[in-house]
Design a protein around this motif. Structure first.
Motif, PDB file in Angstrom:
ATOM      1  N   GLN A 203       5.696  -1.866  15.398  1.00 54.55           N
ATOM      2  CA  GLN A 203       6.850  -2.060  14.709  1.00 54.55           C
ATOM      3  C   GLN A 203       6.867  -0.512  14.168  1.00 54.55           C
ATOM      4  N   GLU A 204       6.208   0.683  14.159  1.00 51.30           N
ATOM      5  CA  GLU A 204       6.623   2.095  14.841  1.00 51.30           C
ATOM      6  C   GLU A 204       7.864   1.885  15.191  1.00 51.30           C
ATOM      7  N   SER A 205       7.766   1.470  16.749  1.00 50.31           N
ATOM      8  CA  SER A 205       8.977   1.906  17.014  1.00 50.31           C
ATOM      9  C   SER A 205      10.664   0.811  16.975  1.00 50.31           C
ATOM     10  N   ILE A 223       5.623   2.576   5.834  1.00 49.45           N
ATOM     11  CA  ILE A 223       4.634   4.190   6.143  1.00 49.45           C
ATOM     12  C   ILE A 223       4.317   3.271   7.258  1.00 49.45           C
ATOM     13  N   PHE A 224       3.920   4.441   8.519  1.00 51.94           N
ATOM     14  CA  PHE A 224       3.183   4.590   9.308  1.00 51.94           C
ATOM     15  C   PHE A 224       2.308   5.883   8.904  1.00 51.94           C
ATOM     16  N   TRP A 225       0.726   5.739   9.540  1.00 53.28           N
ATOM     17  CA  TRP A 225      -0.363   6.673  10.559  1.00 53.28           C
ATOM     18  C   TRP A 225      -0.808   5.934  12.001  1.00 53.28           C
ATOM     19  N   LYS A 226      -1.691   6.448  12.306  1.00 54.51           N
ATOM     20  CA  LYS A 226      -2.000   6.095  13.550  1.00 54.51           C
ATOM     21  C   LYS A 226      -2.488   5.281  13.436  1.00 54.51           C
ATOM     22  N   ILE A 253       0.880   5.600  -3.575  1.00 51.97           N
ATOM     23  CA  ILE A 253       1.065   6.194  -2.286  1.00 51.97           C
ATOM     24  C   ILE A 253       0.610   7.528  -2.530  1.00 51.97           C
ATOM     25  N   THR A 254       1.144   7.926  -2.870  1.00 56.03           N
ATOM     26  CA  THR A 254       0.274   9.600  -3.005  1.00 56.03           C
ATOM     27  C   THR A 254      -1.072  10.398  -3.641  1.00 56.03           C
ATOM     28  N   PRO A 255      -2.104   9.192  -3.863  1.00 54.05           N
ATOM     29  CA  PRO A 255      -3.716   9.200  -2.975  1.00 54.05           C
ATOM     30  C   PRO A 255      -3.943   8.514  -2.179  1.00 54.05           C
ATOM     31  N   ALA A 256      -3.340   7.624  -1.871  1.00 52.59           N
ATOM     32  CA  ALA A 256      -3.437   7.234  -1.110  1.00 52.59           C
ATOM     33  C   ALA A 256      -3.529   7.465   0.716  1.00 52.59           C
ATOM     34  N   ILE A 257      -2.386   8.543   0.743  1.00 49.04           N
ATOM     35  CA  ILE A 257      -2.368   9.065   2.013  1.00 49.04           C
ATOM     36  C   ILE A 257      -3.388  10.691   1.540  1.00 49.04           C
ATOM     37  N   VAL A 258      -3.866  10.739   0.531  1.00 51.09           N
ATOM     38  CA  VAL A 258      -4.566  11.445   0.597  1.00 51.09           C
ATOM     39  C   VAL A 258      -6.084  11.237   1.108  1.00 51.09           C
ATOM     40  N   ALA A 262      -8.485  11.975   4.226  1.00 53.10           N
ATOM     41  CA  ALA A 262      -9.794  12.428   3.953  1.00 53.10           C
ATOM     42  C   ALA A 262     -10.444  11.403   4.471  1.00 53.10           C
ATOM     43  N   ASN A 263     -10.421   9.971   5.049  1.00 53.43           N
ATOM     44  CA  ASN A 263     -11.221   9.313   5.097  1.00 53.43           C
ATOM     45  C   ASN A 263     -11.198   9.344   7.279  1.00 53.43           C
ATOM     46  N   GLY A 264     -10.383  10.190   7.742  1.00 51.10           N
ATOM     47  CA  GLY A 264      -9.746  10.628   9.445  1.00 51.10           C
ATOM     48  C   GLY A 264      -8.857   9.350   9.796  1.00 51.10           C
ATOM     49  N   GLY A 265      -7.976   8.896   8.571  1.00 47.87           N
ATOM     50  CA  GLY A 265      -7.147   8.426   8.850  1.00 47.87           C
ATOM     51  C   GLY A 265      -5.992   9.193   9.833  1.00 47.87           C
TER      52      GLY A 265
END
Length: 282
Positions: A203-205, A223-226, A253-258, A262-265
């Motif tokens: 999907q990111e591609s 919005i993508f993370w690894k 979104i902002t607190p989710a990104i943080v 923090a959880n290694g994502g």
């Protein structure tokens, strides 16, 4: 193409289009069949699961081996193995299920036995309508569902995603009984009438407009993370199936990104406004 998820080659048999590109014992024109119930797509016979296929999904069979069939999901090109017992004749759908989950009944009465669960974007063939109920073609007979649960129209992508709020997180899931992050994106985009691959890296591609961090997000942006993806529901909120809540949630979104970092994502890797390409006929 070497990504085995998209390579229509079982290791022995390949599609005719791959002749001269892979070394196979045989090359065939696939036979189109359909899922007769929601079931898993496996990486190998009796192997791990890759994705969940829905009732009515078209599946192009390339090889049969024992109790298993290797083939390609028509809606996204994902290749893998399905137990042959879960496949039946292909009938082009006339409608789709337009709610998160409904049940097919043995008749037009909710007091009758439930036969089969059906989930959003499941392709169905309408046979008749009667007193607020719709009769659908099904393996070995017919199913009756509430007419309001069947549609031939596209849904709003974010509205479709929100229908899954509270749905349990299930890795590789695509149904109202359990869904993962990329499954939610695929179902929501398919419900809107747009094509979408099954996994978050694919999907990111996707083609579309890459967004800078300074650009305001719009509903439907991704919005993508690894290894993770979320759908923006506005400039500051998003919806996603995630293993932190173990369900689908909508949050800022902002607190989710943080929290994810923090959880290694890791950090956000990209943001995308995907191109709206029509779905492949399923």
């Amino acid at each position: 193409m070497t990504d085995r998820r998209l390579l229509a080659f079982s290791g022995r048999v390949a599609v005719e289009a791959l002749r001269g590109k892979v070394e196979a014992e045989d090359f065939v024109v696939p036979k189109r069949m359909a899922l007769v119930a929601t079931h898993w797509l496996h990486e190998s016979p009796d192997g791990g699961i890759d994705r969940e296929l829905l009732f009515g999904d078209a599946f192009d069979v390339i090889e049969r081996r024992g109790d298993w069939s290797f083939g390609r999901s028509a809606k996204d090109g994902y290749c893998g193995w399905v137990e042959t017992a879960w496949l039946g004749p292909w009938v082009a759908p006339t409608h789709r299920i337009g709610v998160r989950t409904t049940w097919g009944y043995s008749g037009s009465d909710f007091k009758l036995p439930r036969i089969l669960p059906l989930h959003m974007t499941s392709g169905v063939c309408v046979e008749a309508e009667q007193d607020g109920w719709t009769r659908l073609a099904a393996q070995g007979g017919s199913l009756w569902v509430p007419s309001d649960h069947v549609t031939d129209a596209a849904l709003d992508m974010v509205t479709a995603a929100r229908a899954f709020l509270g749905t349990p997180y299930v890795w590789a899931g695509n149904s109202g009984f359990g869904i993962d992050c990329s499954g939610l994106v695929q179902v929501a985009m398919n419900a809107a009438g747009w094509a979408c691959p099954g996994d978050s890296d694919l999907q990111e591609s996707m083609e579309g407009e890459a967004l800078e961090d300074s650009e305001a997000l719009e509903a439907g942006d991704l919005i993508f993370w690894k290894g993770h993806v979320a759908i923006a529901t506005g400039p500051e909120t998003m919806i996603h199936a995630n293993a932190h809540h173990m369900m689908v949630v909508e949050e800022a979104i902002t607190p989710a990104i943080v929290r994810i970092a923090a959880n290694g994502g890791g950090p956000v890797t990209s943001r995308l406004r995907p191109e709206r390409k029509p779905t492949v006929s399923n």
